[in-house]
Scaffold this motif. Structure first.
Motif, short mmCIF file in Angstrom:
data_model
loop_
_atom_site.label_atom_id
_atom_site.label_comp_id
_atom_site.label_asym_id
_atom_site.label_seq_id
_atom_site.Cartn_x
_atom_site.Cartn_y
_atom_site.Cartn_z
N TYR A 39 46.71 37.84 46.86
CA TYR A 39 46.63 36.65 46.00
C TYR A 39 47.43 35.54 46.65
CZ TYR A 39 44.62 39.78 42.57
OH TYR A 39 43.80 40.66 41.93
N CYS A 42 48.02 30.88 42.66
CA CYS A 42 48.05 31.12 41.22
C CYS A 42 48.00 29.78 40.51
CB CYS A 42 49.31 31.88 40.80
SG CYS A 42 49.30 33.61 41.32
N CYS A 56 38.66 33.52 34.89
CA CYS A 56 39.53 33.29 36.04
C CYS A 56 38.76 33.59 37.33
CB CYS A 56 40.77 34.17 35.92
SG CYS A 56 41.84 34.15 37.36
N CYS A 70 43.51 37.87 36.16
CA CYS A 70 44.77 37.57 35.47
C CYS A 70 45.81 38.60 35.86
CB CYS A 70 44.55 37.59 33.96
SG CYS A 70 43.41 36.32 33.40
N PRO A 73 52.26 37.31 38.38
CA PRO A 73 52.59 37.08 39.79
C PRO A 73 54.01 37.46 40.17
CG PRO A 73 52.32 34.99 38.62
CD PRO A 73 51.96 36.08 37.67
N ARG A 80 48.88 34.92 34.60
CA ARG A 80 48.31 33.70 35.17
C ARG A 80 47.02 34.06 35.90
NH1 ARG A 80 51.23 29.22 34.88
NH2 ARG A 80 53.47 29.37 34.69
N CYS A 81 46.18 33.05 36.06
CA CYS A 81 44.97 33.20 36.85
C CYS A 81 45.35 33.06 38.31
CB CYS A 81 43.95 32.13 36.45
SG CYS A 81 42.47 32.16 37.48
N CYS A 82 45.20 34.14 39.07
CA CYS A 82 45.53 34.10 40.49
C CYS A 82 44.30 34.44 41.32
CB CYS A 82 46.65 35.09 40.81
SG CYS A 82 48.23 34.62 40.04
#
Length: 86
Positions: A39, A42, A56, A70, A73, A80-82
């Motif tokens: 990832y 984010c 996401c 999601c 992180p 969070r959307c990463c």
């Protein structure tokens, strides 16, 4: 004739058992692949009941990433959307 039937049944069960074990290994290797996702971005977008992992994923792929979901992180941070690469 009875011995041949018994041997055929035992052989069939062994083949089914081997196929089941082989299929389980495939499923486990899929989980290992998920752990190798890197990832690299984010978003500020927090995941919630109204912003779900598939949303996401769509947003990340639209931005040119290979995948997105999601995640947390860093410890003690919200979902969070990463986005990342495989």
């Amino acid at each position: 004739i009875m011995a041949k039937t018994q041997n055929l049944v035992i052989f069939s069960l062994v083949v089914i058992l081997a196929a089941t074990i082989f299929n389980t290994n495939i499923l486990v290797s899929g989980v290992e692949q998920e752990n190798k996702i890197k990832y690299t971005y984010c978003a500020k977008t927090l995941c919630s009941d109204s912003y779900l992992p598939h949303m996401c994923f769509f947003d990340c792929t639209t931005k040119g990433f290979e995948t997105g979901t999601c995640i947390v992180p860093t410890p003690n941070t919200p979902l969070r959307c990463c986005c990342g690469t495989l």
